[in-house]
Structures are given as structure tokens and as C-alpha cells.
Design a protein around this motif. Structure first.
Motif, mmCIF file in Angstrom:
data_model
loop_
_atom_site.group_PDB
_atom_site.id
_atom_site.type_symbol
_atom_site.label_atom_id
_atom_site.label_comp_id
_atom_site.label_asym_id
_atom_site.label_seq_id
_atom_site.Cartn_x
_atom_site.Cartn_y
_atom_site.Cartn_z
ATOM 1 N N MET A 169 8.738 25.201 -6.834
ATOM 2 C CA MET A 169 9.780 26.064 -6.272
ATOM 3 C C MET A 169 10.053 27.296 -7.117
ATOM 4 N N GLY A 170 9.375 27.393 -8.269
ATOM 5 C CA GLY A 170 9.576 28.557 -9.116
ATOM 6 C C GLY A 170 10.978 28.614 -9.684
ATOM 7 N N THR A 171 11.537 29.791 -9.715
ATOM 8 C CA THR A 171 12.853 29.992 -10.320
ATOM 9 C C THR A 171 14.000 29.589 -9.406
ATOM 10 N N ARG A 172 13.720 29.241 -8.163
ATOM 11 C CA ARG A 172 14.803 28.939 -7.219
ATOM 12 C C ARG A 172 15.551 27.661 -7.573
ATOM 13 N N LEU A 173 14.866 26.726 -8.236
ATOM 14 C CA LEU A 173 15.487 25.439 -8.531
ATOM 15 C C LEU A 173 16.317 25.465 -9.807
ATOM 16 N N ARG A 174 15.976 26.340 -10.720
ATOM 17 C CA ARG A 174 16.619 26.328 -12.030
ATOM 18 C C ARG A 174 18.136 26.526 -11.970
ATOM 19 N N GLY A 203 10.696 24.579 -18.015
ATOM 20 C CA GLY A 203 10.608 24.800 -16.579
ATOM 21 C C GLY A 203 10.124 26.190 -16.241
ATOM 22 N N GLY A 204 10.487 27.159 -17.087
ATOM 23 C CA GLY A 204 10.075 28.532 -16.838
ATOM 24 C C GLY A 204 8.573 28.707 -16.890
ATOM 25 N N ILE A 205 7.958 28.130 -17.925
ATOM 26 C CA ILE A 205 6.511 28.290 -18.056
ATOM 27 C C ILE A 205 5.777 27.506 -16.985
#
Length: 260
Positions: free
Chosen positions: A210-215, A25-27
Motif C-alpha cells: 500500500m506504500g505510504t497510505r498505510l503508515r 516500512g518506508g524502505i
């Protein structure tokens, strides 16, 4: 063609996709953005990300969606190729051992792996993670290729990166490959893995947009536990079907099984 048998791998992918956010998910989030050109270091390889072309007419959200979908299309394509290879390889074995006992044993093993996968996703048992080491020799050969793709400014390059990243050792993918082997043919095995990959798509697409907001939300203990236990339930129902002979329509649809 009746595609009802693809419900099970799709649902397993959907429920297990919280694990995918941790793995890639990060990449996806990093590469779907359109920042100024710079190097983004994401596990396990550094990747150069290019900025948006000057005067680009498409909205930023459209660029992000296209890049994320392109990456995931490559990843799911690799899953399908792996499924076809697995299905073809096991086909020769089945020709030599076309017995009900062999098929029953393979069916039970696939559902036991599903139980192990569910416990792994729930964080209750890490046994399924150990099989990831089996894919490391292949990944060590593929990983250097990810550095040769160049700036990730175009969707074709994102597709190539996703196709390479699809071979990253993953216990969840390997568990589903065992299921794909029972599909009966390389085509059905490829479809099984494609359905599984499509199940992971909604979560990874959201992670990319959503970028890092969902993680942090998807990595919550309760959510992972619920998803993992539901996958475990799939395996348990499959074992009940195997040993008790439950041939009920709804059970046939959600359980992992071989070719009809």
C-alpha cells in the motif's frame, strides 16, 4: 513437535509491528514499487531502485508482493540467525550455572524486558530504545554493504537487502533476543525469533503493497497505545506466572518462558 510456545513471540511481533512500520516500512514501500530507475533515499542509506523489466508479463501487484516478501524473508532469516547465535551463547552459560535460581532470574528479566518493550511501543517510556545503541558498532560495519547490492530490480537482491537490514539496531528485536536466549537450544532460539519475525510480516507486507497510505493509520496514537499495552500485559502475566506459580494452559501459551 508442540509449537504452542511460539504463540507468544508471534503475537508480540504482530502487536509491535506498528513500530516496524516506523523503522523500515518506508524502505519496504519504496523498494516494493516498480518506478522508473532512480535513487530512493530512505533512512539510513540511499538505495538504487530499478524499474520493471521491459515487457514483464507478471502484473504489477505480483512484482510488488514478490519483492516485499523477498525483503522480509531476508529480514526474518537474519532474526533467526541472531536467535541461534544468542541461544548457542547462552547455552554455555547455562551449562556452567544449571540452577533453578539462574533460570528464574533470567525468566523474570525476560518478562521485565517485555514490559519495558510494551511501554516503549505505547510511547509511555523510552527506556527500551537505549539498548539500540548496543548494536551500533555492528551496524556501522554492515551498513556500507547495503550500498554494494546494486539496483533493487530482482527478488534475490531484495532478499540480500532484507538480510542486511535485519541487523539494524532495534529495541524490539533486542528485547525478543533476550527471550530467545531462554528457549533452551540454538534451534528453539532461532524458531522463537522466526516466529517473532513472522508476526511482524502481515503489517510490513501491507505497508509494502500500500506504500505510504498505510503508515499514517498505523502511526495513530491510539493504535500504538493499544498494541503497546497488550505487549505490556504479556510481560505482567509472565511475571505473575513466575512469582505466583500460575501454571494454567492458556497462560502457558501466551507467556514468555524458557524451555520446557
Amino acid at each position: 513437535m508442540d509449537l504452542g510456545w511460539l504463540v507468544a513471540p508471534f503475537t508480540v511481533g504482530l502487536l509491535g509491528s506498528v513500530h516496524c512500520v516506523g523503522m523500515c516500512g518506508g524502505i519496504v514501500a519504496a523498494l516494493s514499487q516498480v518506478p522508473p530507475a532512480r535513487e530512493v533515499r530512505a533512512f539510513p542509506v540511499p538505495v538504487t531502485v530499478a524499474g520493471a523489466p521491459a515487457g514483464a508479463a507478471a502484473p504489477l501487484a505480483l512484482h510488488m508482493a514478490a519483492r516485499t516478501l523477498s525483503y522480509n524473508a531476508g529480514r526474518i532469516g537474519s532474526y533467526a540467525v541472531a536467535g541461534a547465535i544468542a541461544g548457542g551463547a547462552i547455552g554455555g552459560v547455562r551449562t556452567l550455572a544449571q540452577t533453578a535460581a539462574w533460570q528464574q532470574g533470567a525468566f523474570v528479566l525476560a518478562n521485565l524486558m517485555l514490559v519495558a518493550l510494551g511501554l516503549y511501543l505505547a510511547g509511555l517510556w523510552q527506556g527500551a530504545a537505549r539498548i539500540e545503541s548496543l548494536g551500533m558498532p555492528l551496524w556501522r560495519r554492515i551498513q556500507p554493504l547495503t550500498n554494494r547490492i546494486g539496483p533493487m530490480g530482482t527478488t534475490p537482491r531484495m532478499f540480500v537487502l532484507g538480510a542486511l537490514w535485519g541487523w539494524l539496531p532495534c529495541g524490539m528485536v533486542y528485547s525478543m533476543l533476550l527471550t530467545a536466549m531462554l528457549a533452551g537450544s540454538p534451534v528453539r532460539s532461532a524458531l522463537t525469533m522466526a516466529a517473532f519475525g513472522l508476526g511482524t510480516l502481515p503489517t510490513l507486507l501491507a505497508a509494502g503493497m500500500m506504500g505510504t497510505r498505510l503508515r499514517p493509520i498505523l502511526q495513530r496514537r491510539g493504535l500504538r497505545l493499544a498494541g503497546g499495552l497488550m505487549v505490556t500485559a504479556f510481560g505482567v502475566l509472565g511475571l505473575l506466572r513466575a512469582f505466583a506459580g500460575h501454571h494454567v494452559a492458556w497462560l502457558e501459551a501466551i507467556c514468555i518462558g524458557g524451555a520446557a
